[in-house]
Scaffold this active site. Structure first.
Site, PDB file in Angstrom:
ATOM      1  N   SER A  96       0.836  -1.211   0.000  1.00  0.00           N
ATOM      2  CA  SER A  96       0.000   0.000   0.000  1.00  0.00           C
ATOM      3  C   SER A  96       0.865   1.253   0.000  1.00  0.00           C
ATOM      4  CB  SER A  96      -0.952   0.007   1.199  1.00  0.00           C
ATOM      5  OG  SER A  96      -0.230  -0.174   2.397  1.00  0.00           O
ATOM      6  N   ASN A  97       2.106   1.144   0.496  1.00  0.00           N
ATOM      7  CA  ASN A  97       2.998   2.318   0.442  1.00  0.00           C
ATOM      8  C   ASN A  97       4.405   1.903   0.017  1.00  0.00           C
ATOM      9  OD1 ASN A  97       3.406   5.132   0.727  1.00  0.00           O
ATOM     10  ND2 ASN A  97       4.436   4.803   2.690  1.00  0.00           N
TER      11      ASN A  97
ATOM     12  N   TYR B 230      11.414   5.181  17.494  1.00  0.00           N
ATOM     13  CA  TYR B 230      12.373   5.765  16.542  1.00  0.00           C
ATOM     14  C   TYR B 230      12.291   7.285  16.617  1.00  0.00           C
ATOM     15  CZ  TYR B 230      11.068   1.314  14.172  1.00  0.00           C
ATOM     16  OH  TYR B 230      10.743   0.019  13.848  1.00  0.00           O
TER      17      TYR B 230
ATOM     18  N   SER C  91       7.342   5.420  18.055  1.00  0.00           N
ATOM     19  CA  SER C  91       7.887   6.671  17.525  1.00  0.00           C
ATOM     20  C   SER C  91       8.098   7.675  18.645  1.00  0.00           C
ATOM     21  CB  SER C  91       6.875   7.233  16.522  1.00  0.00           C
ATOM     22  OG  SER C  91       7.163   8.565  16.205  1.00  0.00           O
TER      23      SER C  91
ATOM     24  N   ASP D 293       4.374  21.212  14.586  1.00  0.00           N
ATOM     25  CA  ASP D 293       5.795  20.879  14.728  1.00  0.00           C
ATOM     26  C   ASP D 293       6.250  21.097  16.173  1.00  0.00           C
ATOM     27  OD1 ASP D 293       6.914  19.855  12.411  1.00  0.00           O
ATOM     28  OD2 ASP D 293       7.252  21.829  11.513  1.00  0.00           O
TER      29      ASP D 293
ATOM     30  N   LYS E  39       0.250   5.393  17.794  1.00  0.00           N
ATOM     31  CA  LYS E  39       1.456   4.802  18.387  1.00  0.00           C
ATOM     32  C   LYS E  39       1.323   4.724  19.910  1.00  0.00           C
ATOM     33  CE  LYS E  39       3.597   4.033  14.553  1.00  0.00           C
ATOM     34  NZ  LYS E  39       3.729   2.662  14.054  1.00  0.00           N
TER      35      LYS E  39
ATOM     36  N   TYR F 213      -2.213   9.965  13.802  1.00  0.00           N
ATOM     37  CA  TYR F 213      -1.103   9.020  13.605  1.00  0.00           C
ATOM     38  C   TYR F 213      -0.336   8.824  14.908  1.00  0.00           C
ATOM     39  CZ  TYR F 213       3.572   7.355  12.726  1.00  0.00           C
ATOM     40  OH  TYR F 213       4.747   6.651  12.836  1.00  0.00           O
TER      41      TYR F 213
HETATM   42  P1  NAD Z   1       6.758   2.737   5.021  1.00  0.00           P
HETATM   43  O1  NAD Z   1       5.414   3.267   4.634  1.00  0.00           O
HETATM   44  O2  NAD Z   1       7.891   2.925   4.089  1.00  0.00           O
HETATM   45  O3  NAD Z   1       6.634   1.171   5.340  1.00  0.00           O
HETATM   46  C1  NAD Z   1       5.472   0.602   5.873  1.00  0.00           C
HETATM   47  C2  NAD Z   1       5.124  -0.607   5.011  1.00  0.00           C
HETATM   48  O4  NAD Z   1       3.967  -1.243   5.551  1.00  0.00           O
HETATM   49  C3  NAD Z   1       4.794  -0.234   3.571  1.00  0.00           C
HETATM   50  O5  NAD Z   1       5.574  -1.044   2.707  1.00  0.00           O
HETATM   51  C4  NAD Z   1       3.314  -0.538   3.408  1.00  0.00           C
HETATM   52  O6  NAD Z   1       3.002  -1.002   2.130  1.00  0.00           O
HETATM   53  C5  NAD Z   1       3.121  -1.612   4.469  1.00  0.00           C
HETATM   54  N1  NAD Z   1       1.770  -1.719   5.034  1.00  0.00           N
HETATM   55  C6  NAD Z   1       0.986  -0.746   5.557  1.00  0.00           C
HETATM   56  N2  NAD Z   1      -0.156  -1.273   6.019  1.00  0.00           N
HETATM   57  C7  NAD Z   1      -0.107  -2.616   5.768  1.00  0.00           C
HETATM   58  C8  NAD Z   1      -0.970  -3.698   6.018  1.00  0.00           C
HETATM   59  N3  NAD Z   1      -2.160  -3.539   6.605  1.00  0.00           N
HETATM   60  N4  NAD Z   1      -0.588  -4.948   5.660  1.00  0.00           N
HETATM   61  C9  NAD Z   1       0.606  -5.142   5.059  1.00  0.00           C
HETATM   62  N5  NAD Z   1       1.481  -4.158   4.807  1.00  0.00           N
HETATM   63  C10 NAD Z   1       1.124  -2.905   5.153  1.00  0.00           C
HETATM   64  O7  NAD Z   1       7.101   3.338   6.465  1.00  0.00           O
HETATM   65  P2  NAD Z   1       8.462   3.294   7.292  1.00  0.00           P
HETATM   66  O8  NAD Z   1       9.022   4.656   7.312  1.00  0.00           O
HETATM   67  O9  NAD Z   1       9.299   2.175   6.842  1.00  0.00           O
HETATM   68  O10 NAD Z   1       7.877   3.016   8.728  1.00  0.00           O
HETATM   69  C11 NAD Z   1       7.812   1.701   9.267  1.00  0.00           C
HETATM   70  C12 NAD Z   1       7.182   1.768  10.658  1.00  0.00           C
HETATM   71  O11 NAD Z   1       7.939   2.648  11.479  1.00  0.00           O
HETATM   72  C13 NAD Z   1       5.755   2.301  10.674  1.00  0.00           C
HETATM   73  O12 NAD Z   1       5.035   1.621  11.669  1.00  0.00           O
HETATM   74  C14 NAD Z   1       5.944   3.761  11.060  1.00  0.00           C
HETATM   75  O13 NAD Z   1       4.799   4.282  11.696  1.00  0.00           O
HETATM   76  C15 NAD Z   1       7.096   3.639  12.038  1.00  0.00           C
HETATM   77  N6  NAD Z   1       7.883   4.889  12.188  1.00  0.00           N
HETATM   78  C16 NAD Z   1       8.376   5.509  11.075  1.00  0.00           C
HETATM   79  C17 NAD Z   1       9.099   6.690  11.217  1.00  0.00           C
HETATM   80  C18 NAD Z   1       9.604   7.438  10.004  1.00  0.00           C
HETATM   81  O14 NAD Z   1       9.867   8.634  10.128  1.00  0.00           O
HETATM   82  N7  NAD Z   1       9.783   6.813   8.863  1.00  0.00           N
HETATM   83  C19 NAD Z   1       9.343   7.200  12.496  1.00  0.00           C
HETATM   84  C20 NAD Z   1       8.841   6.530  13.594  1.00  0.00           C
HETATM   85  C21 NAD Z   1       8.102   5.356  13.434  1.00  0.00           C
HETATM   86  C1  WQD Z   2      11.747  17.492  10.324  1.00  0.00           C
HETATM   87  C2  WQD Z   2      11.997  18.991  10.458  1.00  0.00           C
HETATM   88  C3  WQD Z   2      10.117  20.402   9.907  1.00  0.00           C
HETATM   89  C4  WQD Z   2       9.967  19.498   5.655  1.00  0.00           C
HETATM   90  C5  WQD Z   2       7.806  13.191  11.539  1.00  0.00           C
HETATM   91  C6  WQD Z   2       6.617  12.678  12.304  1.00  0.00           C
HETATM   92  C7  WQD Z   2       7.062  11.833  13.456  1.00  0.00           C
HETATM   93  C8  WQD Z   2       8.032  10.754  13.008  1.00  0.00           C
HETATM   94  C9  WQD Z   2       9.140  11.306  12.208  1.00  0.00           C
HETATM   95  C10 WQD Z   2       6.816   8.736  12.491  1.00  0.00           C
HETATM   96  C11 WQD Z   2      10.809  19.724  11.095  1.00  0.00           C
HETATM   97  C12 WQD Z   2      11.279  20.637   8.961  1.00  0.00           C
HETATM   98  C13 WQD Z   2      10.345  19.510   6.985  1.00  0.00           C
HETATM   99  C14 WQD Z   2      10.116  20.682   4.883  1.00  0.00           C
HETATM  100  C15 WQD Z   2      11.028  21.779   6.803  1.00  0.00           C
HETATM  101  N1  WQD Z   2       7.388   9.796  12.141  1.00  0.00           N
HETATM  102  N2  WQD Z   2      10.871  20.637   7.550  1.00  0.00           N
HETATM  103  N3  WQD Z   2      10.644  21.781   5.490  1.00  0.00           N
HETATM  104  O1  WQD Z   2       8.023  16.336  11.779  1.00  0.00           O
HETATM  105  O2  WQD Z   2      10.185  15.745  12.975  1.00  0.00           O
HETATM  106  O3  WQD Z   2       8.580  13.980  12.398  1.00  0.00           O
HETATM  107  O4  WQD Z   2       8.607  12.079  11.123  1.00  0.00           O
HETATM  108  O5  WQD Z   2       6.576   8.317  13.580  1.00  0.00           O
HETATM  109  O6  WQD Z   2       5.916  11.283  14.000  1.00  0.00           O
HETATM  110  O7  WQD Z   2       5.861  13.769  12.782  1.00  0.00           O
HETATM  111  O8  WQD Z   2       9.870  15.052  10.592  1.00  0.00           O
HETATM  112  O9  WQD Z   2      10.963  15.189   8.410  1.00  0.00           O
HETATM  113  O10 WQD Z   2       8.605  16.071   8.639  1.00  0.00           O
HETATM  114  O11 WQD Z   2      10.474  17.308   9.697  1.00  0.00           O
HETATM  115  O12 WQD Z   2      11.492  22.807   7.295  1.00  0.00           O
HETATM  116  O13 WQD Z   2       9.751  20.746   3.696  1.00  0.00           O
HETATM  117  O14 WQD Z   2      12.146  19.550   9.145  1.00  0.00           O
HETATM  118  O15 WQD Z   2       9.492  21.600  10.251  1.00  0.00           O
HETATM  119  O16 WQD Z   2      11.331  20.695  11.933  1.00  0.00           O
HETATM  120  P1  WQD Z   2       9.131  15.398  11.984  1.00  0.00           P
HETATM  121  P2  WQD Z   2       9.951  15.873   9.241  1.00  0.00           P
END
Ligand code: NAD
Ligand code: WQD
Length: 339
Positions: free
Chosen positions: A34-35, A177, A124, A297, A153, A149
């Site tokens: 899906s993503n 993370y 997160s 933010d 978590k 979102y």
């Molecule tokens: P991502 O979207 O790249 O990966 C998530 C994957 O899960 C995707 O490949 C999507 O297709 C799959 N998916 C979603 N729903 C599904 C379902 N119901 N069944 C099967 N597959 C499904 O995201 P990511 O950045 O790799 O994040 C991975 C995890 O880490 C997520 O739980 C996200 O919330 C968490 N997380 C991400 C970040 C970040 O900034 N990237 C930060 C903190 C936590």
């Molecule tokens: C980082 C900094 C923006 C884009 C998000 C989620 C958090 C976690 C991690 C999943 C911020 C600034 C960004 C741009 C900018 N994900 N920025 N111009 O907001 O710290 O966290 O991802 O769990 O839940 O909220 O990450 O990469 O969006 O932003 O100035 O075009 O960059 O304001 O200070 P964020 P981010």
């Protein structure tokens, strides 16, 4: 040990699949794409010289996932699968609650009904909101999440605490993370954002390559050294390695177990520092301007990561410069492939 990696085709999941395999685990991916895109498995094959088993299945589907867990003799699960776009979650909260809570509840029911008793959950730093004191430790009080979102978590963490408390034999770790960035050093896998990226680093690399006209820095009037937000940017490969360390700890447990770990570098960098480092290490001038603050933010956050070092024996090793070099190499690779 056979590890089911839900969401293993995604950004963090794909890097974790590589690290698991290199550490001697056998990863098996379930992802509904899906993503993400199945082409990620070409990159993984180029790195490992081997195909990883992949099932295109929604992990909310109890019967199909049960069949996979039994057929593949799964010993442990890493549950990445979730929706993660903060802005979209504000517009479509039900979509987020349904998938993020539903898929975790399904995995927990499956653990009750199969021999897979170990799970690592992707949490997160969003659960801390804007903390009063930084760096945040795992004991820092959690704040009401800024978005649906973020709330998923926090609720998932509560679900896990309650479930392990009530269980006889479940062993679970939640990993909080901070801001994962970068790409594999081979440039074979990386982040594939859908549409216009909302995260900083993909926006930076897409601007540098010419896909976006300019980067807007969301505010420079914060109470931080240069006025821009401060975050804890962690290389995705370091993050991936922490999942191996978490599984190693789970496989040592004999009783039921639950714990939570911060995964960051322990260091804060500002948005302007990211831009300047990107320009310097890649020898590129980035087009950017200062714009207004973005709603929701947090001003500054970074993690205290001592607990992960002491208990998991894990520590981030890669620098911000390496992350930004690898992110740029990945963007160049995408251009080469016309993606
Ligand atoms: P991502 O979207 O790249 O990966 C998530 C994957 O899960 C995707 O490949 C999507 O297709 C799959 N998916 C979603 N729903 C599904 C379902 N119901 N069944 C099967 N597959 C499904 O995201 P990511 O950045 O790799 O994040 C991975 C995890 O880490 C997520 O739980 C996200 O919330 C968490 N997380 C991400 C970040 C970040 O900034 N990237 C930060 C903190 C936590
Ligand atoms: C980082 C900094 C923006 C884009 C998000 C989620 C958090 C976690 C991690 C999943 C911020 C600034 C960004 C741009 C900018 N994900 N920025 N111009 O907001 O710290 O966290 O991802 O769990 O839940 O909220 O990450 O990469 O969006 O932003 O100035 O075009 O960059 O304001 O200070 P964020 P981010």
């Amino acid at each position: 040990m056979n590890i089911l990696v839900t969401g293993g085709a995604g950004f963090i999941g794909s890097h974790t699949v590589v690290e698991l395999f290199e550490a001697g685990y056998s990863p098996i991916v379930v992802d509904d794409l899906s993503n993400s895109n199945a082409s990620v498995f070409d990159g993984i094959r180029n790195i490992l010289g081997k195909d990883i088993p992949f099932y295109q299945v929604d992990c909310n589907d109890f019967d199909k996932v049960k069949e996979i867990i039994e057929k593949e003799k799964i010993d442990g699960i890493i549950h990445f699968a979730a929706f993660k776009a903060v802005g979209e979650s504000v517009l479509k909260p039900v979509k987020y609650y349904k998938n993020n809570l539903g898929s975790l509840l399904n995995m927990l029911e499956l653990m009750d009904n199969t021999l897979a008793k170990k799970l690592v959950f992707s949490s997160s730093c969003t659960v801390y909101g804007q903390p009063d004191v930084i760096p945040v430790t795992e004991g820092t009080p959690l704040k009401k999440a800024e978005s649906p979102y973020g709330n998923t978590k926090s609720i998932c963490e509560d679900i896990l605490t309650d479930t392990v408390t009530a269980s006889k034999d479940l062993q679970i770790i939640s990993l909080r993370y901070f801001n994962p960035i970068g790409a594999h050093q081979s440039a074979e896998i990386g982040e594939l954002p859908n549409g216009v990226p909302s995260n900083l680093v993909p926006f930076v690399t897409q601007t540098a390559i010419g896909k976006r006209e300019k980067l807007v820095v969301f505010g420079d009037d914060y109470n931080t050294p240069d006025g821009t937000n401060v975050r804890d940017f962690i290389h995705v490969v370091d993050l991936a390695k922490a999942h191996v360390a978490a599984l190693n700890l789970l496989f040592k447990q004999t009783d039921k177990f639950y714990d939570v770990f911060n995964l960051g570098t322990g260091k804060g960098n500002s948005v302007l520092e990211v831009i300047q480092t990107f320009e310097k290490v890649n020898n590129i001038k980035l087009k950017y301007e200062i714009g207004p603050r973005r709603n929701g933010d947090v001003e500054k956050i970074y993690g205290n990561v001592d607990k992960a070092e002491q208990i998991l024996g894990w520590k981030a090793e890669k620098t911000l410069s390496e992350s930004l070099k690898n992110a740029w190499a990945w963007e160049l690779k995408l251009k080469e492939k016309n993606i």
